[in-house]
Design a protein around this motif. Sequence first.
Motif, PDB file in Angstrom:
ATOM      1  N   SER A  88      13.928  20.016   8.359  1.00 50.57           N
ATOM      2  CA  SER A  88      14.317  18.668   7.979  1.00 50.57           C
ATOM      3  C   SER A  88      13.154  17.845   7.426  1.00 50.57           C
ATOM      4  O   SER A  88      13.291  16.662   7.174  1.00 50.57           O
ATOM      5  CB  SER A  88      14.912  17.945   9.195  1.00 50.57           C
ATOM      6  N   ARG A  89      12.009  18.474   7.227  1.00 50.16           N
ATOM      7  CA  ARG A  89      10.834  17.737   6.771  1.00 50.16           C
ATOM      8  C   ARG A  89      10.934  17.378   5.290  1.00 50.16           C
ATOM      9  O   ARG A  89      11.510  18.107   4.483  1.00 50.16           O
ATOM     10  CB  ARG A  89       9.564  18.557   7.028  1.00 50.16           C
ATOM     11  N   ASN A  90      10.377  16.232   4.941  1.00 51.87           N
ATOM     12  CA  ASN A  90      10.336  15.779   3.555  1.00 51.87           C
ATOM     13  C   ASN A  90       8.884  15.412   3.237  1.00 51.87           C
ATOM     14  O   ASN A  90       8.358  14.434   3.773  1.00 51.87           O
ATOM     15  CB  ASN A  90      11.245  14.570   3.359  1.00 51.87           C
ATOM     16  N   PRO A  91       8.208  16.178   2.376  1.00 52.85           N
ATOM     17  CA  PRO A  91       6.783  15.925   2.112  1.00 52.85           C
ATOM     18  C   PRO A  91       6.509  14.561   1.504  1.00 52.85           C
ATOM     19  O   PRO A  91       5.447  13.976   1.744  1.00 52.85           O
ATOM     20  CB  PRO A  91       6.389  17.055   1.150  1.00 52.85           C
ATOM     21  N   PHE A  92       7.451  14.023   0.723  1.00 55.14           N
ATOM     22  CA  PHE A  92       7.219  12.719   0.103  1.00 55.14           C
ATOM     23  C   PHE A  92       7.207  11.605   1.140  1.00 55.14           C
ATOM     24  O   PHE A  92       6.353  10.710   1.091  1.00 55.14           O
ATOM     25  CB  PHE A  92       8.293  12.454  -0.961  1.00 55.14           C
ATOM     26  N   VAL A  93       8.139  11.663   2.085  1.00 56.65           N
ATOM     27  CA  VAL A  93       8.157  10.651   3.145  1.00 56.65           C
ATOM     28  C   VAL A  93       6.938  10.815   4.051  1.00 56.65           C
ATOM     29  O   VAL A  93       6.305   9.837   4.444  1.00 56.65           O
ATOM     30  CB  VAL A  93       9.460  10.743   3.969  1.00 56.65           C
ATOM     31  N   GLU A  94       6.603  12.050   4.368  1.00 58.72           N
ATOM     32  CA  GLU A  94       5.457  12.302   5.249  1.00 58.72           C
ATOM     33  C   GLU A  94       4.162  11.757   4.647  1.00 58.72           C
ATOM     34  O   GLU A  94       3.384  11.079   5.329  1.00 58.72           O
ATOM     35  CB  GLU A  94       5.310  13.800   5.509  1.00 58.72           C
ATOM     36  N   GLN A  95       3.920  12.050   3.377  1.00 54.58           N
ATOM     37  CA  GLN A  95       2.694  11.562   2.746  1.00 54.58           C
ATOM     38  C   GLN A  95       2.718  10.048   2.590  1.00 54.58           C
ATOM     39  O   GLN A  95       1.681   9.385   2.704  1.00 54.58           O
ATOM     40  CB  GLN A  95       2.509  12.239   1.383  1.00 54.58           C
ATOM     41  N   ALA A  96       3.895   9.474   2.332  1.00 51.85           N
ATOM     42  CA  ALA A  96       4.006   8.018   2.230  1.00 51.85           C
ATOM     43  C   ALA A  96       3.610   7.362   3.548  1.00 51.85           C
ATOM     44  O   ALA A  96       2.860   6.375   3.576  1.00 51.85           O
ATOM     45  CB  ALA A  96       5.430   7.626   1.848  1.00 51.85           C
ATOM     46  N   VAL A  97       4.106   7.905   4.650  1.00 52.74           N
ATOM     47  CA  VAL A  97       3.764   7.367   5.971  1.00 52.74           C
ATOM     48  C   VAL A  97       2.280   7.526   6.247  1.00 52.74           C
ATOM     49  O   VAL A  97       1.590   6.583   6.665  1.00 52.74           O
ATOM     50  CB  VAL A  97       4.592   8.069   7.072  1.00 52.74           C
ATOM     51  N   GLN A  98       1.769   8.723   6.008  1.00 52.30           N
ATOM     52  CA  GLN A  98       0.376   8.999   6.356  1.00 52.30           C
ATOM     53  C   GLN A  98      -0.597   8.143   5.553  1.00 52.30           C
ATOM     54  O   GLN A  98      -1.555   7.589   6.098  1.00 52.30           O
ATOM     55  CB  GLN A  98       0.085  10.486   6.135  1.00 52.30           C
ATOM     56  N   TYR A  99      -0.356   7.998   4.264  1.00 55.13           N
ATOM     57  CA  TYR A  99      -1.266   7.206   3.439  1.00 55.13           C
ATOM     58  C   TYR A  99      -1.122   5.712   3.694  1.00 55.13           C
ATOM     59  O   TYR A  99      -2.101   4.957   3.622  1.00 55.13           O
ATOM     60  CB  TYR A  99      -1.056   7.524   1.959  1.00 55.13           C
ATOM     61  N   ALA A 100       0.092   5.259   3.972  1.00 55.36           N
ATOM     62  CA  ALA A 100       0.276   3.837   4.288  1.00 55.36           C
ATOM     63  C   ALA A 100      -0.451   3.480   5.584  1.00 55.36           C
ATOM     64  O   ALA A 100      -1.100   2.431   5.682  1.00 55.36           O
ATOM     65  CB  ALA A 100       1.757   3.508   4.399  1.00 55.36           C
ATOM     66  N   ILE A 101      -0.350   4.355   6.587  1.00 55.91           N
ATOM     67  CA  ILE A 101      -1.036   4.108   7.853  1.00 55.91           C
ATOM     68  C   ILE A 101      -2.546   4.153   7.655  1.00 55.91           C
ATOM     69  O   ILE A 101      -3.294   3.320   8.193  1.00 55.91           O
ATOM     70  CB  ILE A 101      -0.617   5.149   8.912  1.00 55.91           C
ATOM     71  N   ALA A 102      -3.016   5.116   6.853  1.00 56.57           N
ATOM     72  CA  ALA A 102      -4.449   5.211   6.587  1.00 56.57           C
ATOM     73  C   ALA A 102      -4.953   3.976   5.855  1.00 56.57           C
ATOM     74  O   ALA A 102      -6.046   3.476   6.138  1.00 56.57           O
ATOM     75  CB  ALA A 102      -4.742   6.466   5.777  1.00 56.57           C
ATOM     76  N   ALA A 103      -4.150   3.460   4.927  1.00 57.51           N
ATOM     77  CA  ALA A 103      -4.537   2.251   4.206  1.00 57.51           C
ATOM     78  C   ALA A 103      -4.612   1.060   5.151  1.00 57.51           C
ATOM     79  O   ALA A 103      -5.524   0.228   5.060  1.00 57.51           O
ATOM     80  CB  ALA A 103      -3.541   1.971   3.090  1.00 57.51           C
ATOM     81  N   ALA A 104      -3.653   0.970   6.064  1.00 63.66           N
ATOM     82  CA  ALA A 104      -3.671  -0.108   7.049  1.00 63.66           C
ATOM     83  C   ALA A 104      -4.903   0.002   7.936  1.00 63.66           C
ATOM     84  O   ALA A 104      -5.568  -0.994   8.244  1.00 63.66           O
ATOM     85  CB  ALA A 104      -2.407  -0.060   7.898  1.00 63.66           C
ATOM     86  N   HIS A 105      -5.228   1.213   8.339  1.00 61.18           N
ATOM     87  CA  HIS A 105      -6.393   1.444   9.202  1.00 61.18           C
ATOM     88  C   HIS A 105      -7.679   1.027   8.504  1.00 61.18           C
ATOM     89  O   HIS A 105      -8.579   0.425   9.106  1.00 61.18           O
ATOM     90  CB  HIS A 105      -6.461   2.922   9.587  1.00 61.18           C
ATOM     91  N   ALA A 106      -7.777   1.337   7.198  1.00 66.05           N
ATOM     92  CA  ALA A 106      -8.979   0.995   6.440  1.00 66.05           C
ATOM     93  C   ALA A 106      -9.067  -0.501   6.159  1.00 66.05           C
ATOM     94  O   ALA A 106     -10.153  -1.039   5.962  1.00 66.05           O
ATOM     95  CB  ALA A 106      -8.993   1.761   5.122  1.00 66.05           C
TER      96      ALA A 106
END
Length: 452
Positions: A88-106
């Motif tokens: 059920s994984r979707n790479p586009f959603v996964e990368q969107a979440v990961q990069y958005a969180i990383a941007a928030a962290h930075a």
Amino acid sequence: MAIVASAPGKVLMTGGYLILERPNAGIVLSTNARFYAIVKPIYDEIKPDSWAWAWSDVKLTSPQLSRESLYKLSLKNLNLQCVSSSASRNPFVEQAVQYAIAAAHATFEKDKMDVLNSYSCKIEARGLPLTPEALAALPSFTSFTFNVEEANGKNCKPEVAKTGLGSSAAMTTAVVAALLHYLGVIDLSSSCKDKKSSDLDTVHIIAQTAHCIAQGKVGSGFDVSSAVYGSYRYVRFSPEVLSSAQLLGEPGTGGSSTPSMVGAVKKWQKADPQTSQETWRKLSEANSALETQFSILSKLAEERWDAYKCVIDSCCMKKSEKWIEEATEPSREVVVEALLGARHAMLQIRNHMRQMGEFAGVPIEPESQTRLLDITMDMDGVLLAGVFPGAGGFDAVFAVTLGDSSSNVIKAWSSLNILALLVREDPRGVSLESCDPRTNEIASAVSTVHIE
């Protein structure tokens, strides 16, 4: 509180393949077919000791596809690890979440880190179904049909036809925007009204990065750009625009990329530079000519509205060869000339695109679509018709019609067993919505109920 963001699909009107190289431009229109992303907390309350957690929970759901994925987000290195079925994984959603969180962290200062450290959320991604007139009565967000791979009914895959509207880009953009707003990195409530907003630029950079990683390559980027900014004249972003993403780490390659039509065209360009450069030049000239006619029509609509509207209203009921009959005075003649000029430019674009496909050995405009487009451009009131120059061959086709003549095109396509999508141009890019769109559907249905 739930945050709801939406982003549109797109149609590239001009600039197919040309926009792969700067500074070539293309006109891209955003559509009223939108993806919605809803971000909300998983838990009603934040536990007092949440600051000490090394991992945070993330749940991604897609109700239309009847799918749900569970993840653990490392608050130390910002890795997102799936703890449920990989099917059920979707790479586009996964990368969107990961990069958005990383941007928030930075972005966050130390005193704001508690917001991120207590982050546990549920994200829902939904798309508006695109249906022909016969299916228009279906409610929005209807679940997809599933194909059964095994006799026991397991391992099903959703039956979703590819249209070329840029659904992965719209979904990625909606998820990134909703998350960044939810975490306080941007404020969509005001930035959506200004296409020059720095907040939209932030969404654009993060969404482009996530989308490129998920698909395993750096594409032209016009689909993500339109999902962020809406309808506009697009020039491919410089690779340097993604340089800041280096600060976010390298989350992996994500997704898979099959040999593409773009790759075949590039291979042909290297193998036959003389012919390809000449074809490229002619295609560029035709695209510029179409842009020029669009600009003239836009100016005429603004400065000579009465004459412009009279010509449009009359031409929408005639085939193009009879439009010249409407040039009864100078103010109307210039409108007719611009309309016919746009048609001629589009025919030139299609011709050069077909030649490019033949040289590269790929069906940019397949023969079956050529016949359909020729029939369409011969209908009353049709200004333009072409293929979606995204992934190319056998994607959807589009038609630009005058006045109310679109209904005639839909009927004619239906008689040819062609599925007409209920899509119109909508200039809005990514937007903050006031509520869950399903709530609007329910409220609308309730308002039509009469009690006697």
